[in-house]
Design a protein around this motif. Sequence first.
Motif, PDB file in Angstrom:
ATOM      1  N   PRO A   1      52.391  72.919 -24.995  1.00 54.16           N
ATOM      2  CA  PRO A   1      53.721  72.304 -24.886  1.00 54.16           C
ATOM      3  C   PRO A   1      54.110  71.941 -23.468  1.00 54.16           C
ATOM      4  N   ASP A   2      53.624  72.691 -22.465  1.00 56.90           N
ATOM      5  CA  ASP A   2      53.975  72.399 -21.070  1.00 56.90           C
ATOM      6  C   ASP A   2      53.390  71.078 -20.594  1.00 56.90           C
ATOM      7  N   GLU A   3      52.342  70.596 -21.294  1.00 57.23           N
ATOM      8  CA  GLU A   3      51.700  69.336 -20.903  1.00 57.23           C
ATOM      9  C   GLU A   3      52.078  68.201 -21.846  1.00 57.23           C
ATOM     10  N   SER A   4      52.996  68.468 -22.762  1.00 64.83           N
ATOM     11  CA  SER A   4      53.359  67.471 -23.773  1.00 64.83           C
ATOM     12  C   SER A   4      54.620  66.727 -23.378  1.00 64.83           C
ATOM     13  N   LEU A   5      54.523  65.394 -23.325  1.00 64.90           N
ATOM     14  CA  LEU A   5      55.653  64.567 -22.926  1.00 64.90           C
ATOM     15  C   LEU A   5      56.819  64.711 -23.899  1.00 64.90           C
ATOM     16  N   LEU A   6      56.522  64.923 -25.179  1.00 66.87           N
ATOM     17  CA  LEU A   6      57.583  65.104 -26.168  1.00 66.87           C
ATOM     18  C   LEU A   6      58.461  66.295 -25.800  1.00 66.87           C
ATOM     19  N   ILE A   7      57.842  67.401 -25.435  1.00 68.81           N
ATOM     20  CA  ILE A   7      58.606  68.609 -25.112  1.00 68.81           C
ATOM     21  C   ILE A   7      59.363  68.418 -23.800  1.00 68.81           C
ATOM     22  N   SER A   8      58.725  67.773 -22.850  1.00 71.11           N
ATOM     23  CA  SER A   8      59.418  67.500 -21.583  1.00 71.11           C
ATOM     24  C   SER A   8      60.638  66.612 -21.812  1.00 71.11           C
ATOM     25  N   SER A   9      60.507  65.643 -22.704  1.00 66.30           N
ATOM     26  CA  SER A   9      61.607  64.698 -22.943  1.00 66.30           C
ATOM     27  C   SER A   9      62.785  65.362 -23.638  1.00 66.30           C
ATOM     28  N   ILE A  10      62.531  66.225 -24.599  1.00 63.34           N
ATOM     29  CA  ILE A  10      63.657  66.861 -25.292  1.00 63.34           C
ATOM     30  C   ILE A  10      64.337  67.902 -24.407  1.00 63.34           C
ATOM     31  N   HIS A  11      63.653  68.302 -23.305  1.00 62.58           N
ATOM     32  CA  HIS A  11      64.295  69.154 -22.300  1.00 62.58           C
ATOM     33  C   HIS A  11      65.083  68.323 -21.289  1.00 62.58           C
ATOM     34  N   TYR A  12      65.044  67.011 -21.462  1.00 62.86           N
ATOM     35  CA  TYR A  12      65.718  66.075 -20.549  1.00 62.86           C
ATOM     36  C   TYR A  12      65.151  66.175 -19.127  1.00 62.86           C
ATOM     37  N   ASN A  13      63.816  66.262 -19.030  1.00 65.11           N
ATOM     38  CA  ASN A  13      63.173  66.294 -17.723  1.00 65.11           C
ATOM     39  C   ASN A  13      62.757  64.882 -17.321  1.00 65.11           C
ATOM     40  N   ASP A  14      61.534  64.461 -17.715  1.00 58.17           N
ATOM     41  CA  ASP A  14      61.067  63.121 -17.347  1.00 58.17           C
ATOM     42  C   ASP A  14      61.906  62.029 -18.017  1.00 58.17           C
ATOM     43  N   TYR A  15      62.190  62.220 -19.282  1.00 60.64           N
ATOM     44  CA  TYR A  15      63.033  61.300 -20.047  1.00 60.64           C
ATOM     45  C   TYR A  15      64.109  62.125 -20.742  1.00 60.64           C
ATOM     46  N   GLU A  16      65.110  61.457 -21.262  1.00 60.75           N
ATOM     47  CA  GLU A  16      66.186  62.140 -21.978  1.00 60.75           C
ATOM     48  C   GLU A  16      66.183  61.656 -23.419  1.00 60.75           C
ATOM     49  N   MET A  17      65.501  62.427 -24.259  1.00 59.15           N
ATOM     50  CA  MET A  17      65.352  62.068 -25.665  1.00 59.15           C
ATOM     51  C   MET A  17      65.792  63.244 -26.543  1.00 59.15           C
ATOM     52  N   PRO A  18      66.501  62.955 -27.608  1.00 60.54           N
ATOM     53  CA  PRO A  18      67.016  61.653 -28.023  1.00 60.54           C
ATOM     54  C   PRO A  18      68.181  61.225 -27.140  1.00 60.54           C
ATOM     55  N   PRO A  19      68.363  59.923 -26.941  1.00 63.65           N
ATOM     56  CA  PRO A  19      69.375  59.441 -25.993  1.00 63.65           C
ATOM     57  C   PRO A  19      70.814  59.712 -26.442  1.00 63.65           C
ATOM     58  N   LYS A  20      71.021  59.966 -27.741  1.00 63.93           N
ATOM     59  CA  LYS A  20      72.389  60.178 -28.226  1.00 63.93           C
ATOM     60  C   LYS A  20      72.924  61.568 -27.896  1.00 63.93           C
ATOM     61  N   GLY A  21      72.067  62.440 -27.438  1.00 60.97           N
ATOM     62  CA  GLY A  21      72.507  63.787 -27.105  1.00 60.97           C
ATOM     63  C   GLY A  21      71.362  64.770 -27.182  1.00 60.97           C
ATOM     64  N   LYS A  22      71.346  65.742 -26.274  1.00 62.22           N
ATOM     65  CA  LYS A  22      70.257  66.710 -26.202  1.00 62.22           C
ATOM     66  C   LYS A  22      70.239  67.587 -27.454  1.00 62.22           C
ATOM     67  N   LEU A  23      69.037  67.908 -27.923  1.00 55.38           N
ATOM     68  CA  LEU A  23      68.889  68.788 -29.069  1.00 55.38           C
ATOM     69  C   LEU A  23      69.397  70.191 -28.742  1.00 55.38           C
ATOM     70  N   SER A  24      69.714  70.946 -29.777  1.00 60.77           N
ATOM     71  CA  SER A  24      70.128  72.332 -29.571  1.00 60.77           C
ATOM     72  C   SER A  24      68.942  73.157 -29.085  1.00 60.77           C
ATOM     73  N   ASP A  25      69.251  74.287 -28.450  1.00 56.96           N
ATOM     74  CA  ASP A  25      68.189  75.188 -27.977  1.00 56.96           C
ATOM     75  C   ASP A  25      67.282  75.611 -29.136  1.00 56.96           C
ATOM     76  N   ARG A  26      67.888  75.806 -30.287  1.00 55.77           N
ATOM     77  CA  ARG A  26      67.116  76.231 -31.467  1.00 55.77           C
ATOM     78  C   ARG A  26      66.122  75.159 -31.882  1.00 55.77           C
ATOM     79  N   ASP A  27      66.549  73.879 -31.897  1.00 53.55           N
ATOM     80  CA  ASP A  27      65.648  72.789 -32.279  1.00 53.55           C
ATOM     81  C   ASP A  27      64.548  72.590 -31.235  1.00 53.55           C
ATOM     82  N   ILE A  28      64.900  72.723 -29.975  1.00 57.24           N
ATOM     83  CA  ILE A  28      63.899  72.606 -28.904  1.00 57.24           C
ATOM     84  C   ILE A  28      62.844  73.693 -29.055  1.00 57.24           C
ATOM     85  N   ALA A  29      63.298  74.909 -29.333  1.00 54.18           N
ATOM     86  CA  ALA A  29      62.361  76.031 -29.504  1.00 54.18           C
ATOM     87  C   ALA A  29      61.442  75.790 -30.705  1.00 54.18           C
TER      88      ALA A  29
END
Length: 789
Positions: free
Chosen positions: A94-122
């Motif tokens: 997961p640390d090397e996965s762009l999907l996980i980085s994006s939902i943490h709002y690091n490299d990208y901010e996805m989804p753009p309508k609002g950050k997922l909950s901590d539970r969904d990210i986990a």
Amino acid sequence: MCVSPRSIFKIALLLISATDAGMAIAAESNPPTGAPSPADVEYFERKIRPLLHEHCFECHAADSKTLHAGLRLDSRSGMLQGGDSGPSVVPGKPDESLLISSIHYNDYEMPPKGKLSDRDIAELTNWVSRGAPFPAAASDDPAPAAGIDIQQGREFWSFQPLKESPLPEVANAEWPQQRIDWFVLAAQEAAGLQPADEADRRTLLRRLAFDLTGLPPTLAQQEQFVSDNDPEAYHRLVTDLMQSPAYGERWGRVWLDLARYTDATASWLNQEGKAHLYRDWVVRAMNDDMPYDEFVRRQLATDMIPETGPDDIAALGFLGLSPTYWKELQLPCEIIKVIVADEWEERIDAISRTFLGLTVACARCHDHKFDPITTEDYYALAGVIASSRLTARPLVSEEEYEPIRLAKEEVARLGTEIKALKKKKPLPKEEIDKLTAERNHLATATPGYSDPLATAVSEESLYVVPAGPTNHDGTRLDYKPGSQDLNLFIRGNPNRLGPIVPRRFLSVLSSDEPTPFQQGSGRLELADSITRQAAPLTARVIVNRIWLAHFGSGLVSTPSNFGQLGERPTHPELLDDLAARFVANGWSLKWLHREIVMSATYRQSSRRSDEQEQIDPDNRWLGRMNRRRLDIEAWRDAMLTASGQLDVTTPGESVSFDDNKNHYRTMYSTIHRRDMSKGLQLHDFPDPNGHSPQRIATTTALQGLYLLNSSFVAGQADALAARIVREAPGDLTAQIDLTHRLLFGRPATADEIELATEFLADQSDDPTSDVWRQYAHAVLGCNEFLFVD
């Protein structure tokens, strides 16, 4: 370096254990590759697909109006290939996965309508850590199915009516002892195999004792059975073991795994009911051989069955002990509705997987991707759950409980008044003392006031509503008498409502169009549907579970998934024949156990032949008995039995597993949903947060350290040494032989006597000496003690 004989003895025995540990660790370090397992697919469908569907597919799927960044997330190949920025997922990392980085709002901010909950990210992070399993069928056809053909779905093998199968022809017609054996032998002969020889009497005795009671055979049973040459001796032994109270404890614990039993849960949850009442009810039901269909009905709706009484209310613990999630009522009700919907999903999952072997919860957000279960089916059952409130109930009639209820209300009122008085200055001590005395008298003088309440459910519907006129006023949980039908939640979201779905049973398991439930919540109608309309499936599932517990593997290797993603039975005619006869014999579990353990299949030796190693290394065709490791309960209970310290009484409420003074059977140790005992965790005890279809045995270094350093094991070694010296004083050979009979159910060999004699030297009558304590500790650590042949 010189090593003493004493050290050699201990090291040799421990190395035997270490050998198996190394093999198991090696196996674990090389996980299987290829298609995702049924468990991974089920996890994806229940937890991951709904998240991707709700937050990602609008922009990153084959049917998106505009495919953003060239990235598709509706197939595994699309994720691995990635889009304009490269691969989206690196399985297992997961640390090397762009999907996980994006939902943490690091490299990208996805989804753009609002950050997922901590539970969904986990959840998504955990999925990638598991290797990002994605069903192949979903990769090929990411779009939702056009609809489910219920009529065609009813043709699936596990939904078919039961029927006794004709006995197959076999070459070795003298071998079968039960109908079971004809089917097993036919499959063996077709594969070019022959059954193993029957196990010796000591092996059979130890196998039977642990299987039927979870305890080792007593010395008296060893002497009697081994020397009894009467052909009926085995039959009598089976009967005696099943009549023992220990039978209900052994098989009750098997059921509690499925029911996600817990004695305690989160500290913030006001758990007024006593969980142990459900545990003890299950044990009694097993010992009384309650028909399984009735066993199911009472756990879902005993309060709605006229012929059962209030003393059966504890049966409702199957639902009453369901996990409850924290709800911060200061939050808007839109958030709390999602949490409540998650609770309903868990209860539907537990009911459907336990009784029906179906993953109905996968249909919360969309029609089931693999089984003929629609979203409407899911919400039809969810209405039953939404109309059932978790509560504590007395084990007496409402009329008997009424004065107790009034007394408790008055005690609560007095407590509130006393609390208010304590805030006054000056303190009105006399008034406080008077009210305190009145409160205490009321509590002690009211008959039945302190009697425990059972964790159960009642006929009340839950509505999640705003606490005030604005969205900032928080949330109120409103319980109302009566039942409710739920709206379908679009994509599983309770804040996006579809049409109302009447409460009813699953369409595919109904003979015609399912009839809406009319009796209150519908719990009784649901229970009747499970045991009548779905009787063939229900019977197959429980028969397979019992088979699994006896043989270590089921006729269907996915015991809680009899759907499309589940494995097909290795012996389909045998499963149907056994399930049909189980129903014909009154759904008697004791009848089922007897049919299995009386068979020649069950009585085989566990020795592997060269022929079996080549043709059937996994023992799919049952050409021998599987060698099995004891679970933590049986292993600990066997230690207590050998040391003479087992307390066979029932303690009432549970006792801490980590309390060295706890000498009760391990099933009476406290199971804490939020703070599980580390000792239980180490030894593969299932997570009580969810339904557990079977134990998965692991071998780890921490288990070895527990064996070496646990104060409990050391205490049992000391008690074992004291018992041996006390019961065979002055005779070292007799002491060593007694040790082997207590632990392994057999006499010591000449080599074992020689080795132990050299180790114990002249300390035969001093059980407190270091050599005796080391000897007792070492034999408790032997694999022969831990495994059953």
